[in-house]
Design a protein around this motif. Structure first.
Motif, mmCIF file in Angstrom:
data_model
loop_
_atom_site.group_PDB
_atom_site.id
_atom_site.type_symbol
_atom_site.label_atom_id
_atom_site.label_comp_id
_atom_site.label_asym_id
_atom_site.label_seq_id
_atom_site.Cartn_x
_atom_site.Cartn_y
_atom_site.Cartn_z
ATOM 1 N N LEU A 265 1.126 21.999 4.359
ATOM 2 C CA LEU A 265 -0.029 21.121 4.152
ATOM 3 C C LEU A 265 -1.269 21.612 4.899
ATOM 4 O O LEU A 265 -2.354 21.049 4.737
ATOM 5 N N ALA A 266 -1.109 22.642 5.702
ATOM 6 C CA ALA A 266 -2.162 23.066 6.628
ATOM 7 C C ALA A 266 -3.482 23.404 5.957
ATOM 8 O O ALA A 266 -4.553 23.154 6.511
ATOM 9 N N ASP A 267 -3.431 23.996 4.759
ATOM 10 C CA ASP A 267 -4.676 24.435 4.117
ATOM 11 C C ASP A 267 -5.193 23.459 3.070
ATOM 12 O O ASP A 267 -6.113 23.778 2.311
ATOM 13 N N CYS A 268 -4.628 22.252 3.021
ATOM 14 C CA CYS A 268 -5.096 21.250 2.048
ATOM 15 C C CYS A 268 -6.419 20.643 2.521
ATOM 16 O O CYS A 268 -6.653 20.476 3.717
ATOM 17 N N ASP A 269 -7.257 20.291 1.569
ATOM 18 C CA ASP A 269 -8.561 19.681 1.888
ATOM 19 C C ASP A 269 -8.461 18.170 2.036
ATOM 20 O O ASP A 269 -9.284 17.543 2.697
ATOM 21 N N LEU A 270 -7.475 17.591 1.385
ATOM 22 C CA LEU A 270 -7.224 16.147 1.451
ATOM 23 C C LEU A 270 -5.729 15.947 1.507
ATOM 24 O O LEU A 270 -4.993 16.509 0.690
ATOM 25 N N ILE A 271 -5.250 15.182 2.480
ATOM 26 C CA ILE A 271 -3.829 14.864 2.584
ATOM 27 C C ILE A 271 -3.678 13.354 2.518
ATOM 28 O O ILE A 271 -4.337 12.623 3.256
ATOM 29 N N ILE A 272 -2.820 12.885 1.616
ATOM 30 C CA ILE A 272 -2.592 11.449 1.447
ATOM 31 C C ILE A 272 -1.163 11.126 1.862
ATOM 32 O O ILE A 272 -0.207 11.654 1.282
ATOM 33 N N GLU A 273 -1.027 10.291 2.839
ATOM 34 C CA GLU A 273 0.289 9.843 3.292
ATOM 35 C C GLU A 273 0.736 8.667 2.446
ATOM 36 O O GLU A 273 -0.021 7.709 2.257
ATOM 37 N N ALA A 274 1.959 8.741 1.901
ATOM 38 C CA ALA A 274 2.481 7.671 1.047
ATOM 39 C C ALA A 274 3.935 7.402 1.413
ATOM 40 O O ALA A 274 4.842 7.596 0.603
ATOM 41 N N VAL A 275 4.162 6.954 2.646
ATOM 42 C CA VAL A 275 5.528 6.687 3.120
ATOM 43 C C VAL A 275 5.695 5.196 3.367
ATOM 44 O O VAL A 275 4.844 4.385 2.998
ATOM 45 N N PHE A 276 6.809 4.817 4.025
ATOM 46 C CA PHE A 276 7.123 3.411 4.242
ATOM 47 C C PHE A 276 5.991 2.700 4.978
ATOM 48 O O PHE A 276 5.301 3.277 5.811
ATOM 49 N N GLU A 277 5.865 1.416 4.688
ATOM 50 C CA GLU A 277 4.801 0.603 5.290
ATOM 51 C C GLU A 277 5.199 0.160 6.687
ATOM 52 O O GLU A 277 5.400 -1.028 6.969
ATOM 53 N N GLN A 278 5.344 1.150 7.579
ATOM 54 C CA GLN A 278 5.682 0.886 8.970
ATOM 55 C C GLN A 278 4.710 1.647 9.861
ATOM 56 O O GLN A 278 4.562 2.863 9.735
ATOM 57 N N MET A 279 4.065 0.928 10.754
ATOM 58 C CA MET A 279 3.014 1.515 11.566
ATOM 59 C C MET A 279 3.502 2.711 12.375
ATOM 60 O O MET A 279 2.811 3.747 12.449
ATOM 61 N N GLU A 280 4.666 2.607 13.005
ATOM 62 C CA GLU A 280 5.146 3.705 13.852
ATOM 63 C C GLU A 280 5.411 4.967 13.042
ATOM 64 O O GLU A 280 5.153 6.084 13.512
ATOM 65 N N VAL A 281 5.924 4.805 11.824
ATOM 66 C CA VAL A 281 6.164 5.964 10.961
ATOM 67 C C VAL A 281 4.843 6.639 10.604
ATOM 68 O O VAL A 281 4.701 7.863 10.659
ATOM 69 N N LYS A 282 3.853 5.839 10.256
ATOM 70 C CA LYS A 282 2.555 6.384 9.868
ATOM 71 C C LYS A 282 1.862 7.044 11.063
ATOM 72 O O LYS A 282 1.227 8.096 10.925
ATOM 73 N N LYS A 283 1.964 6.441 12.224
ATOM 74 C CA LYS A 283 1.360 7.046 13.416
ATOM 75 C C LYS A 283 1.982 8.408 13.708
ATOM 76 O O LYS A 283 1.279 9.363 14.073
ATOM 77 N N ASP A 284 3.289 8.502 13.556
ATOM 78 C CA ASP A 284 3.970 9.771 13.791
ATOM 79 C C ASP A 284 3.480 10.842 12.826
ATOM 80 O O ASP A 284 3.228 11.992 13.222
ATOM 81 N N ILE A 285 3.306 10.469 11.565
ATOM 82 C CA ILE A 285 2.837 11.422 10.560
ATOM 83 C C ILE A 285 1.413 11.885 10.861
ATOM 84 O O ILE A 285 1.097 13.085 10.804
ATOM 85 N N PHE A 286 0.538 10.957 11.212
ATOM 86 C CA PHE A 286 -0.851 11.337 11.481
ATOM 87 C C PHE A 286 -0.977 12.146 12.768
ATOM 88 O O PHE A 286 -1.866 12.995 12.887
ATOM 89 N N THR A 287 -0.088 11.926 13.710
ATOM 90 C CA THR A 287 -0.065 12.769 14.909
ATOM 91 C C THR A 287 0.293 14.203 14.540
ATOM 92 O O THR A 287 -0.331 15.159 15.024
#
Length: 549
Positions: A265-287
């Motif tokens: 995903l490193a060279d993508c211009d836009l990355i869309i996260e579409a995983v479970f609706e859990q804050m901790e999971v999303k925070k981990d992905i964005f980190t």
């Protein structure tokens, strides 16, 4: 005006249409009387009653266009006028009769039947059909009088005012307040999507169909293969209906790069996260994204409820973080909520709003608040519909009332279409509401041929016994004998245990806890509903301040 001319010429790129029905009106000034005489009755019905434009080639084939011009329009139009200037008698559209004389009278009944579901509840399509019928039954001079009556009837009605408001509101929603003048969008040549499930696959298809390469990431090969397979299956189904060619299917799928490597995903211009609706999971992905993706890339979350500012705070670049909430099925539904965080950069907003047009979405900027706009409105309805289920009504009874009222579908039909598993926590032993019970049994909606309804191979619904309660001893009297009988049985042990607990809860409990999602019937409250009313009609910034109500 064009229909009043003797001849019409057009470039091949031209679009021709009578869109007045979309404003709750009809094409007046003789439009409904001239069009069937020039283009034919069936084509006039399609153009007037749906408002959808046709291409110049289609217009030429039906007689609406007299000549297609490949080069400069003006000099060639003048040249064509020179060719026909001595033709007599002049071909007046109001005097052409052969196309209406050869009209099959059954065309009107057939057209109404074919479009009954689409036109249900709307006055304008029917008045457009009646106006075209008058063109076939009476002289032009009398037909325009009847057309005028139908036009004035629509113009003075409430529906046309509502549709016109909607028309302009939709365009106003695309404008972003408070942006510096001259803000330029960032280039988006490649998109990354995290998650190959229902939402991730649907989101990917939007970009693939627009010719934008997509790298889709999953944690394991089985999920990745399943997601890619569903996308291909959806494209092939579209091709089978004649809406795509096999070549277009292969072209779209050829732009997809499935991967298990997060670094891809490193060279993508836009990355869309579409995983479970859990804050901790999303925070981990964005980190992880913050450490992996190139600087300047836009980091977007498909969250439907969670706080974008809280997600952005775990990155070193909150200005690049934005919400892109697609509605399921994401490759079909038009609405896209663009959630503006406190630190979202202006060029990020401009980029996402511009990109939404390319993928054929209607984008609306929202502030940070629980449920944003769409779910904030839908949640109170779903809460009340769930209460009705607990009190003995069936999904089909509840949905029928909504449809008869004028909505395109009811809350449980919508749930099955979107996917009952959307936002589900994925723990089949954790049963807290009706959605959890259904999802735990694999009843995920239309895609599984089972949800609140059962479905056949063509996704036609039938009532499902699995969604009915086993007992109503503490519930109010059901609305009908069939509903009363249905509540005595249930094929779901999970559902039985949960619904029994829910019925024993006091009414006070309904108004004391905040719902975790739009399906959380047992945790429904008055608080968020009140907040939604307060929020409606306000600006996104005001909505943000009301989110704690």
């Amino acid at each position: 005006m064009a229909l009043g001319c003797h001849y019409r010429v057009a470039l091949p790129s031209a679009k021709l249409g009578t869109p007045e029905v979309k404003l709750g009106l009809l094409p007046g000034a003789g439009g409904t009387q001239r069009l069937p005489r020039v283009a034919g009755v069936r084509k006039a019905l399609e153009m007037c009653a749906t408002g959808n434009p046709i291409g110049a080639k289609d217009g030429f084939d039906c007689g609406l266009i007299d000549r297609l011009i490949e080069d400069d329009l003006i000099p060639h139009a003048v040249g064509y006028a020179e060719e026909v200037r001595d033709v007599r008698p002049l071909p007046k559209s109001s005097e052409r009769e052969y196309k209406i004389n050869e009209c099959d009278p059954t065309v009107f009944a057939d057209f109404r039947k074919e479009n009954a579901r689409k036109f249900r509840g709307f006055d304008a399509p029917e008045n457009n059909i009646r106006a075209v019928e008058f063109a076939c039954k009476m002289p032009y001079s009398e037909g325009v009088i009847e057309e005028r009556k139908l036009f004035m009837e629509l113009m003075s009605g409430v529906q046309s005012r509502a549709q016109q408001y909607f028309f302009f509101a939709e365009r106003k929603a695309a404008k972003i307040e408070g942006l510096p003048e001259g803000t330029q969008p960032r280039p988006v040549r490649k998109v990354g999507v995290i998650g190959a499930g229902t939402m991730g696959g649907g989101i990917s298809m939007n970009f693939l169909s627009a010719g934008i390469p997509v790298t889709i990431f999953e944690m394991n090969q089985e999920a990745l293969d399943r997601g890619s397979g569903v996308m291909r299956k959806n494209y092939e189904a579209t091709a089978a209906k004649g809406r795509m060619t096999g070549e277009q299917v292969e072209k779209a799928m050829g732009l997809l790069t499935p991967t298990l490597d997060f670094e891809a995903l490193a060279d993508c211009d836009l990355i869309i996260e579409a995983v479970f609706e859990q804050m901790e999971v999303k925070k981990d992905i964005f980190t992880r994204l913050d450490k992996t993706v190139k600087q300047g890339a836009i980091l977007a979350s498909n969250t439907s409820y969670l706080n974008i500012d809280e997600i952005a705070a775990v990155t070193s670049r909150p200005q690049d973080v934005v919400g892109m909430h697609f509605f399921s099925p994401a490759n079909v539904m038009k609405l896209l909520e663009v959630v503006r965080g406190a630190k979202t950069a202006p060029d990020v907003l401009v980029t996402v709003m511009g990109l939404s047009k390319k993928i054929k979405k209607v984008a609306v900027v929202a502030g940070v608040c629980h449920g944003f706009i769409g779910n904030r409105m839908l949640m109170p309805r779903q809460v009340e519909a769930t209460k009705l289920l607990l009190e003995g009504a069936t999904p089909e009874q509840i949905d029928r009332v909504h449809v008869e009222f004028g909505m395109p579908m009811g809350p449980f039909q919508m749930a099955d279409l979107a996917g009952v598993d959307i936002g589900w926590h994925r723990d089949p032993t954790r049963i807290e509401n009706i959605r959890d019970a259904l999802a735990a049994e694999g009843r995920w909606g239309q895609k599984k041929q089972a949800g609140f309804y059962d479905y056949d191979d063509k996704r036609r619904p039938t009532p499902s016994r699995a969604c009915r309660r086993s007992s109503t001893t503490s519930a109010p009297r059901p609305v009908s004998r069939s509903a009363r009988s249905a509540t005595r049985k249930s094929s779901s042990a999970h559902f039985t245990r949960w619904s029994t607990r829910a019925r024993r809860s006091s009414r006070k409990a309904w108004h004391s806890a905040r719902p975790t999602s739009m399906w959380s019937g047992s945790m429904a409250t008055a608080g968020p509903s009140i907040a939604a009313v307060r929020c409606s009609g306000r600006t996104p910034s005001a909505c943000r301040t009301s989110s704690t109500a």
